[in-house]
Structure formats: structure tokens, C-alpha cells
Design an enzyme around this catalytic site. Structure first.
Site, PDB file in Angstrom:
ATOM      1  N   ARG A 117      10.091  -1.734  24.260  1.00 17.23           N
ATOM      2  CA  ARG A 117      11.487  -1.624  23.791  1.00 17.23           C
ATOM      3  C   ARG A 117      12.379  -2.730  24.325  1.00 17.23           C
ATOM      4  O   ARG A 117      13.593  -2.568  24.377  1.00 17.23           O
ATOM      5  CB  ARG A 117      12.039  -0.254  24.144  1.00 17.23           C
ATOM      6  N   HIS A 132      -1.273   2.036  11.003  1.00 13.14           N
ATOM      7  CA  HIS A 132      -1.444   3.491  11.222  1.00 13.14           C
ATOM      8  C   HIS A 132      -1.765   4.297   9.956  1.00 13.14           C
ATOM      9  O   HIS A 132      -1.026   5.204   9.569  1.00 13.14           O
ATOM     10  CB  HIS A 132      -0.246   4.093  11.955  1.00 13.14           C
ATOM     11  N   ASP A 153      -0.306   2.530  18.400  1.00 16.18           N
ATOM     12  CA  ASP A 153       1.074   2.839  17.990  1.00 16.18           C
ATOM     13  C   ASP A 153       1.839   3.435  19.177  1.00 16.18           C
ATOM     14  O   ASP A 153       2.643   4.353  19.011  1.00 16.18           O
ATOM     15  CB  ASP A 153       1.116   3.763  16.770  1.00 16.18           C
TER      16      ASP A 153
HETATM   17  O1  DOR Z   1       5.809   7.264  15.322  1.00 17.69           O
HETATM   18  C1  DOR Z   1       6.278   6.150  15.187  1.00 17.69           C
HETATM   19  N1  DOR Z   1       7.116   5.610  16.116  1.00 17.69           N
HETATM   20  N2  DOR Z   1       5.985   5.446  14.096  1.00 17.69           N
HETATM   21  C2  DOR Z   1       6.584   4.274  13.818  1.00 17.69           C
HETATM   22  O2  DOR Z   1       6.266   3.696  12.800  1.00 17.69           O
HETATM   23  C3  DOR Z   1       7.634   3.750  14.719  1.00 17.69           C
HETATM   24  C4  DOR Z   1       7.445   4.249  16.075  1.00 17.69           C
HETATM   25  C5  DOR Z   1       8.604   3.944  17.014  1.00 17.69           C
HETATM   26  O3  DOR Z   1       9.089   2.820  16.991  1.00 17.69           O
HETATM   27  O4  DOR Z   1       8.967   4.807  17.793  1.00 17.69           O
END
Ligand code: DOR
Length: 453
Positions: free
Chosen positions: A94, A262, A335
Site C-alpha cells: 500500500r 485471480h 493477491d
Molecule cells: O480482494 C481483492 N483485494 N481483490 C482485488 O482485486 C483488489 C484487492 C485490494 O486491493 O485490496
């Protein structure tokens, strides 16, 4: 470890180019007697691996003979697995913008702890990584931190708004491994067509988050009996399938390096299988959670199980495992999507989708191997050799000349997922508090230990 001028070696060892120059820490690293799994050569059996100056120089039974004494670090790997470092094509760190959930330093620590020596960071940061400056910032920050290597994805469209294409060539230049608007889908077919055509001109990988947002408006989980029972709005499989079908069609002419992020439905897996059989350019990844969990996990409303795409039904999970076995799904990507209690300790509709995955992947997927559902070598291939092939990231093999990116796993070690055992800043995992079996013991990047349990 002490340094020396010329590492000791025996007759069977390859010639050295040290020429008396100073050598550093772990100049020669010997991994002895492990179960060496090298999908690139098909090797699965007891062997030694010798790494010299960051590069593998020997691999095989007795390959360590003669490598001993000062300047040689020897690790007894009996009872352990030795494999190429894992490469994750899909993580969310992040930084910039939401470092309280995960920053590049904590993300790379979590990666190394999970056996990943290279990770690809999605661009849905704040701001979105849609330009050279942010790509450069991420690359520079990762270099500063060290450890596992970071390869950013740049966005396909400005702000991931799905309208205007980004300067992809610029971002590639700055170190982007591919482009994606992950988190959202490029909904406009004309924009997607141009994106594929543009990316194809410099052979950049295009990873699509396949979701028709008109069909998923307000959706909290997979559409089906469980959603009805829970009173939550559902996301139908068709929302994913339609985009995969559309993109595969668009890519007939564009012939870009199109990649499905995914993938979660049996229909999408069948489409990718058919497209590959026709010789089309398409690759796909699957997450550990879509290989293991169904929508039943949402019973009781655990927000840790809210993910996009959502956890599907048993028949989809079976189809994912089958497609992973037969190569329709090329690789496994976590992911890894860290969120804090602010985004998760709330009602389902307010919760952010995503779960962390870097540190639980190996124990969880070893479960599939133990159950006989997936071969050990195929599991390692899907975590290393295949993502290396798809992305062009160097790695994914153990033979002489390969980068010394290696993991040593203990398939039997039991540990409990919790604050004191995880490196990630976030704890949004449905396995929090669970005891798992299997762990990454040591992770080497270019022959240097970046994680030791
Ligand atoms: O579950 C998910 N979280 N799928 C995504 O495509 C984005 C991701 C996120 O950025 O938290």
C-alpha cells in the site's frame, strides 16, 4: 562469516573467477542433502545445491563434494525441500498512500518469509501508479529496503478510471513488469482493445481484473444459495466470464501478452483452456484462496473472506485444481491484499475486499499436495518457473547459471498464524489463529539469506 581470498574447492568443482579479489559474506553457499525440486529440469530428488557469488554453480547428488572449510556456508537440508524462490505476479503493497496497511518494507519482509524472492506490486496505491514517477519511487524504495525483489505493475488507464491509456512505455522504462488496473476492470471494450494493441507494440504484459461492474453492483459475495441465505447481494460467475471471453476475442488480433488475474470460475477456466488450444496468447493465475475455500466460508459473516473475485462454489474449486494441474492456469499468485481493522471490523457491505496471503501460501498449498490433489513439482512450478516464464522475471530454476534465488522449506513444521508469527502489518486472514503445517525456513536472494525462521 569470515571472508577469504579464494574459496576452497576440489577437483570436481567448476573453475573459479575469483582471481584473488576480496569475496563477501556467503560467497559460497552449500545446501546439502535436501529434496531438490527444480521444475525447469524436472528434477525431484535428493541433491546438493551450490551457490557461488549469488549464482548457482552446481546442482545434483554429491555436487557439494569438495566445498567445505573457511568461506563456505553449509546448510544441512535433510528433511527439507529446496526450490527456486517463488515469484508472485500479484500483490498489493500500500505504498504510496496507505502505509498503515502495508508498506514496501513490511510487504517485502512478508514476501521473504513466505518464500517469495520476487513480487509484482499492483498499481492501486494512493495515488495510483499510473506514471513513471511513482513506478520509479516504488523501485527505489524496494532497492533501499533490500530483500525480495519488487516489480511494479503500472496502471492501464490514468487513475485506473478506464478512460485514457497511461504512458506504458515510460513506466516499462522505469521498471514496470506489466500493466493492470487491478481492483477494477477495464470496462470499455474500445479502451481495452487499444490497451492490448499499444502494450503489444513493446510486448508488455497486460493483466486484467475480469469483472463486469454492471453485473456486480452492490455485490458482497458469490451469487448463489449461500448469498441468498445470508441476505447478501451476489456477484454472478458471468461477470467474470464475459470479460474473459471479450478480452480473448479482442486479443485475437492484438496478440498482446494477455493475462487473467485471480481467475475464479469454472467457465473462465474452460475459456482459457479453449483459447490456449487454439494457440491464442493468454495466461492465467489462481489464488490460494480460490483453490481452497468456497462461499460457505462466508457463513457467519467473516469479513476476512470477502474478496474480489469472491469465493465460489465447490465445483469451481474443483475446476481450479483441475485447471492448475493441466496447465490451463499457469501459475499461483497470492493477491496478497492487506487491510487494517478499520476496513475489516465492520459490516460486510462496508468491508474492503481482500485477504493477506504471502505467508500462508506454502503451508496451505502443501495441504493439496498431502491430499494427493496436486503434485509437489507442479506446485513449485506454479509458484516459480511459470510466473518467471510469464513475466520475464529472471528466476524459477535451480541449474548451473541460475540466480541464487532459492527457498528452503520444512514441509512438516507446525506453526500458528498470528501477530507474533507474521511479518505483514495486516492480519486479515481467515486462517488467523489456525495451526498450519509447513513453513519457509530460509529464503535466499542472489545467495544472500533475506529470511531465516
Ligand atoms: O480482494 C481483492 N483485494 N481483490 C482485488 O482485486 C483488489 C484487492 C485490494 O486491493 O485490496
Amino acid at each position: 562469516m569470515p571472508s577469504h581470498d579464494a574459496p576452497p574447492r576440489a577437483g570436481s568443482a567448476p573453475p573459479s573467477d575469483h582471481g584473488g579479489r576480496p569475496v563477501h559474506d556467503a560467497d559460497v553457499l552449500v545446501l546439502r542433502g535436501g529434496r531438490v525440486l527444480d521444475p525447469a529440469s524436472g528434477h525431484d530428488g535428493e541433491a546438493d545445491v551450490v551457490i557461488e557469488r549469488g549464482t548457482i554453480v552446481r546442482m545434483g547428488r554429491g555436487a557439494a563434494e569438495g566445498f567445505e572449510g573457511e568461506g563456505v556456508t553449509s546448510i544441512d537440508c535433510r528433511g527439507r525441500w529446496v526450490a527456486p524462490g517463488f515469484i508472485d505476479l500479484h500483490v498489493h503493497f500500500r505504498e504510496p498512500g496507505q502505509e498503515y496497511k502495508e508498506d514496501i518494507a513490511s510487504g517485502l519482509r512478508a514476501a521473504a518469509a513466505g518464500g517469495f524472492t520476487a513480487v509484482c506490486a499492483m498499481p492501486n496505491t494512493r495515488p495510483v501508479n499510473d506514471n513513471r514517477a511513482i513506478t520509479e519511487l516504488m523501485v527505489a524504495r524496494a532497492r533501499e529496503v533490500g530483500g525480495a525483489r519488487l516489480f511494479p505493475f503500472g496502471a492501464i488507464t490514468l487513475g485506473s478510471k478506464g478512460e485514457q491509456l497511461t504512458e506504458m512505455a515510460d513506466m516499462k522504462d522505469a521498471g514496470a513488469v506489466g500493466v493492470s488496473d487491478d481492483g477494477v476492470c477495464v470496462m470499455n471494450a474500445a479502451v481495452m482493445r487499444r490497451a492490448l494493441e499499444y502494450a503489444a507494440t513493446f510486448d508488455l504484459m497486460v493483466s486484467q481484473h475480469c469483472e463486469d461492474h454492471h453485473l456486480t453492483a452492490g455485490a458482497q459475495m458469490h451469487e448463489g444459495a449461500i448469498a441468498t441465505k445470508l441476505g447478501l447481494r451476489g456477484w454472478p460467475r458471468e461477470a467474470e466470464d464475459i470479460i474473459v471471453a471479450r478480452d480473448v476475442l479482442l486479443n485475437v488480433r492484438a496478440r498482446a501478452r494477455y493475462h487473467v488475474a485471480h481467475l475464479s470460475t469454472k467457465g473462465a477456466a474452460a475459456m482459457v483452456r479453449e483459447a490456449k488450444a487454439r494457440g491464442q496468447r493468454v495466461t492465467a493465475e489462481v489464488t490460494p484462496h480460490h483453490l481452497l475455500l468456497t462461499d460457505h466460508a462466508l457463513l457467519g459473516y467473516p469479513t476476512s473472506c470477502k474478496v474480489t473475485p469472491p469465493l465460489r462454489e465447490a465445483e469451481d474449486v474443483e475446476a481450479m485444481i483441475e485447471a492448475l494441474r493441466d496447465g490451463t492456469l499457469d501459475c499461483i499468485a497470492t493477491d496478497h491484499a492487506p487491510h487494517s481493522p478499520i476496513e475489516k471490523d465492520c459490516e460486510m457491505s462496508a468491508a474492503s475486499p481482500g485477504m493477506i496471503g504471502l505467508e500462508t501460501t506454502i503451508p496451505l498449498l502443501l495441504g493439496l499436495v498431502r491430499e494427493g490433489k496436486l503434485g509437489a513439482l507442479r506446485l513449485i512450478e506454479a509458484l516459480s518457473t511459470s510466473p518467471a516464464r510469464i513475466s520475464g522475471i529472471e528466476g524459477g530454476r535451480l541449474g548451473p547459471g541460475a540466480r541464487g534465488d532459492v527457498v528452503v522449506l520444512d514441509p512438516d513444521l507446525r506453526w500458528t498464524v498470528g501477530r507474533d508469527t507474521l511479518q505483514s502489518k495486516s492480519l486479515n486472514s481467515p486462517w488467523l489463529g489456525h495451526e498450519l503445517t509447513g513453513a519457509c525456513m530460509t529464503t535466499f536472494v542472489a545467495g544472500k539469506a533475506v529470511w531465516e525462521r
